[in-house]
Motif scaffolding. Structure first.
Motif, PDB file in Angstrom:
ATOM      1  N   GLY A 129       0.900  -1.303  -0.139  1.00 28.71           N
ATOM      2  CA  GLY A 129      -0.009   0.113  -0.043  1.00 28.71           C
ATOM      3  C   GLY A 129       1.076   1.305   0.019  1.00 28.71           C
ATOM      4  N   ILE A 130       1.866   1.219   0.674  1.00 30.60           N
ATOM      5  CA  ILE A 130       2.877   2.248   0.630  1.00 30.60           C
ATOM      6  C   ILE A 130       3.274   2.562  -0.694  1.00 30.60           C
ATOM      7  CG2 ILE A 130       5.176   3.245   1.632  1.00 30.60           C
ATOM      8  CD1 ILE A 130       4.616   1.812   4.284  1.00 30.60           C
ATOM      9  N   LEU A 131       3.755   1.491  -1.311  1.00 31.64           N
ATOM     10  CA  LEU A 131       4.427   1.646  -2.910  1.00 31.64           C
ATOM     11  C   LEU A 131       3.141   2.396  -3.753  1.00 31.64           C
ATOM     12  CD1 LEU A 131       6.275  -1.570  -2.924  1.00 31.64           C
ATOM     13  CD2 LEU A 131       7.215   0.830  -2.726  1.00 31.64           C
ATOM     14  N   ILE A 132       1.914   1.788  -3.348  1.00 31.27           N
ATOM     15  CA  ILE A 132       0.870   2.328  -4.417  1.00 31.27           C
ATOM     16  C   ILE A 132       0.626   3.610  -4.152  1.00 31.27           C
ATOM     17  CG2 ILE A 132      -1.452   1.979  -4.734  1.00 31.27           C
ATOM     18  CD1 ILE A 132      -1.247  -1.087  -4.333  1.00 31.27           C
ATOM     19  N   GLU A 133       0.637   3.977  -2.960  1.00 31.87           N
ATOM     20  CA  GLU A 133       0.232   5.454  -2.691  1.00 31.87           C
ATOM     21  C   GLU A 133       1.506   6.342  -3.032  1.00 31.87           C
ATOM     22  OE1 GLU A 133      -0.283   9.387  -0.850  1.00 31.87           O
ATOM     23  OE2 GLU A 133       1.511   8.043  -0.479  1.00 31.87           O
ATOM     24  N   ARG A 134       2.674   6.169  -2.740  1.00 29.11           N
ATOM     25  CA  ARG A 134       3.797   7.020  -3.080  1.00 29.11           C
ATOM     26  C   ARG A 134       4.117   7.123  -4.573  1.00 29.11           C
ATOM     27  NH1 ARG A 134       5.310  11.087  -0.795  1.00 29.11           N
ATOM     28  NH2 ARG A 134       3.048  10.989  -0.696  1.00 29.11           N
ATOM     29  N   LEU A 135       3.842   5.865  -5.224  1.00 30.68           N
ATOM     30  CA  LEU A 135       4.291   5.790  -6.888  1.00 30.68           C
ATOM     31  C   LEU A 135       3.034   6.224  -7.695  1.00 30.68           C
ATOM     32  CD1 LEU A 135       6.189   2.281  -6.980  1.00 30.68           C
ATOM     33  CD2 LEU A 135       7.065   4.579  -6.833  1.00 30.68           C
ATOM     34  N   LEU A 136       1.884   5.990  -7.188  1.00 33.93           N
ATOM     35  CA  LEU A 136       0.760   6.271  -8.075  1.00 33.93           C
ATOM     36  C   LEU A 136      -0.402   7.154  -7.506  1.00 33.93           C
ATOM     37  CD1 LEU A 136       0.111   2.222  -8.911  1.00 33.93           C
ATOM     38  CD2 LEU A 136       1.223   4.112 -10.273  1.00 33.93           C
ATOM     39  N   LEU A 137      -1.006   6.792  -6.631  1.00 34.01           N
ATOM     40  CA  LEU A 137      -2.016   7.705  -5.817  1.00 34.01           C
ATOM     41  C   LEU A 137      -2.065   9.116  -5.575  1.00 34.01           C
ATOM     42  CD1 LEU A 137      -3.853   5.071  -3.624  1.00 34.01           C
ATOM     43  CD2 LEU A 137      -4.320   5.654  -5.921  1.00 34.01           C
ATOM     44  N   GLN A 138      -0.577   9.713  -5.071  1.00 39.25           N
ATOM     45  CA  GLN A 138      -0.457  10.795  -4.632  1.00 39.25           C
ATOM     46  C   GLN A 138      -0.597  11.945  -5.664  1.00 39.25           C
ATOM     47  OE1 GLN A 138       3.605  12.202  -3.911  1.00 39.25           O
ATOM     48  NE2 GLN A 138       4.812  10.371  -5.075  1.00 39.25           N
ATOM     49  N   TRP A 139      -0.251  11.372  -6.884  1.00 38.84           N
ATOM     50  CA  TRP A 139      -0.529  12.440  -7.975  1.00 38.84           C
ATOM     51  C   TRP A 139      -1.913  12.566  -8.493  1.00 38.84           C
ATOM     52  CZ3 TRP A 139       4.292  13.816  -8.450  1.00 38.84           C
ATOM     53  CH2 TRP A 139       5.314  13.075  -8.183  1.00 38.84           C
ATOM     54  N   LEU A 140      -2.834  11.883  -7.546  1.00 42.46           N
ATOM     55  CA  LEU A 140      -4.423  11.945  -8.279  1.00 42.46           C
ATOM     56  C   LEU A 140      -5.103  12.495  -6.999  1.00 42.46           C
ATOM     57  CD1 LEU A 140      -5.057   8.332  -9.485  1.00 42.46           C
ATOM     58  CD2 LEU A 140      -4.363  10.109 -10.727  1.00 42.46           C
ATOM     59  N   TYR A 141      -4.808  13.250  -6.241  1.00 39.08           N
ATOM     60  CA  TYR A 141      -5.447  13.661  -5.025  1.00 39.08           C
ATOM     61  C   TYR A 141      -6.135  15.085  -5.339  1.00 39.08           C
ATOM     62  CZ  TYR A 141      -2.984  10.626  -1.856  1.00 39.08           C
ATOM     63  OH  TYR A 141      -2.297   9.548  -1.291  1.00 39.08           O
ATOM     64  N   LYS A 142      -5.811  15.857  -6.277  1.00 37.83           N
ATOM     65  CA  LYS A 142      -6.367  16.874  -6.778  1.00 37.83           C
ATOM     66  C   LYS A 142      -7.253  17.041  -8.038  1.00 37.83           C
ATOM     67  CE  LYS A 142      -2.855  19.950  -4.749  1.00 37.83           C
ATOM     68  NZ  LYS A 142      -1.741  21.146  -5.011  1.00 37.83           N
ATOM     69  N   LEU A 143      -7.263  15.690  -8.374  1.00 33.07           N
ATOM     70  CA  LEU A 143      -8.217  15.391  -9.507  1.00 33.07           C
ATOM     71  C   LEU A 143      -9.555  14.591  -9.176  1.00 33.07           C
ATOM     72  CD1 LEU A 143      -5.437  13.664 -12.008  1.00 33.07           C
ATOM     73  CD2 LEU A 143      -6.152  16.143 -11.893  1.00 33.07           C
ATOM     74  N   ASP A 144     -10.342  14.784 -10.180  1.00 37.31           N
ATOM     75  CA  ASP A 144     -11.736  14.150  -9.847  1.00 37.31           C
ATOM     76  C   ASP A 144     -11.456  12.638  -9.545  1.00 37.31           C
ATOM     77  OD1 ASP A 144     -14.779  14.895 -10.734  1.00 37.31           O
ATOM     78  OD2 ASP A 144     -14.516  12.614 -11.056  1.00 37.31           O
ATOM     79  N   HIS A 145     -12.715  12.141  -8.660  1.00 37.18           N
ATOM     80  CA  HIS A 145     -12.762  10.795  -8.040  1.00 37.18           C
ATOM     81  C   HIS A 145     -12.663   9.732  -9.186  1.00 37.18           C
ATOM     82  CE1 HIS A 145     -14.991  12.614  -4.483  1.00 37.18           C
ATOM     83  NE2 HIS A 145     -13.726  12.573  -4.362  1.00 37.18           N
ATOM     84  N   ILE A 146     -13.208  10.168 -10.437  1.00 38.27           N
ATOM     85  CA  ILE A 146     -13.008   9.117 -11.442  1.00 38.27           C
ATOM     86  C   ILE A 146     -11.676   8.564 -11.610  1.00 38.27           C
ATOM     87  CG2 ILE A 146     -13.005  10.594 -13.267  1.00 38.27           C
ATOM     88  CD1 ILE A 146     -14.959   7.349 -13.184  1.00 38.27           C
ATOM     89  N   TYR A 147     -10.647   9.294 -11.738  1.00 38.66           N
ATOM     90  CA  TYR A 147      -9.083   9.049 -12.098  1.00 38.66           C
ATOM     91  C   TYR A 147      -8.778   8.025 -10.883  1.00 38.66           C
ATOM     92  CZ  TYR A 147      -9.232  12.778 -15.267  1.00 38.66           C
ATOM     93  OH  TYR A 147      -9.518  13.652 -16.370  1.00 38.66           O
ATOM     94  N   GLY A 148      -9.218   8.367  -9.529  1.00 38.34           N
ATOM     95  CA  GLY A 148      -8.536   7.425  -8.627  1.00 38.34           C
ATOM     96  C   GLY A 148      -9.362   5.847  -8.691  1.00 38.34           C
ATOM     97  N   LEU A 149     -10.831   5.911  -9.343  1.00 34.33           N
ATOM     98  CA  LEU A 149     -11.292   4.817  -9.160  1.00 34.33           C
ATOM     99  C   LEU A 149     -10.821   4.152 -10.542  1.00 34.33           C
ATOM    100  CD1 LEU A 149     -13.757   3.286  -8.523  1.00 34.33           C
ATOM    101  CD2 LEU A 149     -15.271   4.597 -10.113  1.00 34.33           C
ATOM    102  N   LEU A 150     -10.645   4.690 -11.387  1.00 33.29           N
ATOM    103  CA  LEU A 150     -10.079   3.811 -12.548  1.00 33.29           C
ATOM    104  C   LEU A 150      -8.634   3.264 -12.441  1.00 33.29           C
ATOM    105  CD1 LEU A 150     -11.070   6.316 -15.677  1.00 33.29           C
ATOM    106  CD2 LEU A 150     -11.910   4.023 -15.183  1.00 33.29           C
TER     107      LEU A 150
END
Length: 295
Positions: free
Chosen positions: A84-105
């Motif tokens: 989970g740490i790797l997923i958040e650091r490498l991928l999710l952290q770039w999506l926080y300011k975008l629409d929910h749909i990006y995180g969902l996809l």
């Protein structure tokens, strides 16, 4: 033999207890989802795959390394938490300011990758996982014979769920977490490392999913599809409880498990859809969910 609404009382109480076991899994999984959505604003569709991964890690630990159930109950959530740490650091952290749909996809894509890896190695057939020796057997409650392992699942789930709720709602650490999601710049001004806090929150949320997976392994057959079979129901639980509501996810998960159990007694054909009927009714009457706040 006593009856209630024409149903033998032992059968009714037995189904309620089995419903409580299912509700414990719903509560554990929806709690992790609610924590991640409430703190990170991410709809984590990968939650079911990480739940499956927790169960598979427990099975692999036993099968290949000879480790005990109790060891894997600790190790599997830790391994998934590191992932989970790797997923958040490498991928999710770039999506926080975008629409929910990006995180969902993105998390849906992560689900496909994780499930695909396990399916390629183990197929879709279930792998048996035996109940630990200390929890074998059953207890006679007078109206039903309750397997000890299922009683353990209910107790462990309740303890973990309400401990997490107390941590987030009643401690200074939880207050910092909530403040960090509302106004990260202000919290950072007090010397708190908000990005690290967010990363650990995601890791903790997915570790809860893995913990639920290890608990489920001796009850369900461990398979690559066990997460995708459950995730839609768990999302419905989160919506009914109120997106991001910690207490709502716990109480709704347990309550819907009981409703499912009652439905199996009175109208079994509807037991697979009753959760979605409840969700539709709740959304009509209270769109923010039972414990959610209107914005």
């Amino acid at each position: 033999m006593s009856e209630l609404f024409g149903i033998p009382l032992p059968a009714l109480l037995g189904q309620l207890l089995l419903g409580l076991v299912n509700g414990s899994f719903y509560a554990m999984l929806s709690l992790g989802l609610a924590v991640i959505f409430g703190m990170l604003n991410i709809i984590n569709f990968a939650h079911g795959a990480l739940y499956m991964m927790g169960a598979f890690l427990a099975w692999m630990g036993m099968e290949y390394l000879g480790l005990s159930y109790w060891a894997m109950l600790v190790l599997a959530p830790l391994v998934v938490g590191v992932l989970g740490i790797l997923i958040e650091r490498l991928l999710l952290q770039w999506l926080y300011k975008l629409d929910h749909i990006y995180g969902l996809l993105l998390t849906f894509g992560i689900t496909l990758v994780i499930e695909g890896v396990f399916r390629s190695f183990y197929g879709v057939s279930g792998q048996p996982y035996s109940v630990p020796e200390q929890l074998m057997g059953a207890t006679n409650l007078g109206f039903m014979i309750l397997p000890n392992y299922r009683a353990w699942v209910v107790v462990a789930s309740l303890v973990v769920c309400f401990a997490v709720w107390a941590l987030i709602e009643k401690t200074s650490l939880g207050a910092k977490l909530r403040a960090g999601t509302e106004n990260p710049k202000l919290v950072q001004a007090f010397g708190i490392n908000v990005p690290r806090m967010v990363t650990l929150t995601y890791a903790g949320g997915v570790a809860l999913a893995a913990f639920a997976g290890v608990l489920a392994a001796p009850i369900l057959q461990v398979s690559a599809l066990m997460g995708s079979n459950l995730i839609i129901v768990v999302f419905a639980v989160v919506v009914i409880g109120g997106m991001g509501s910690i207490l709502g996810s716990i109480l709704t998960g347990l309550g819907l498990g009981l409703i499912e159990g009652l439905t199996k007694v009175f109208y079994p054909e509807a037991s697979n859809t009753v959760v979605f009927v409840v969700m539709a009714l709740v959304l009509l009457l209270r769109p923010a969910g039972l414990f959610g706040k209107e914005k």
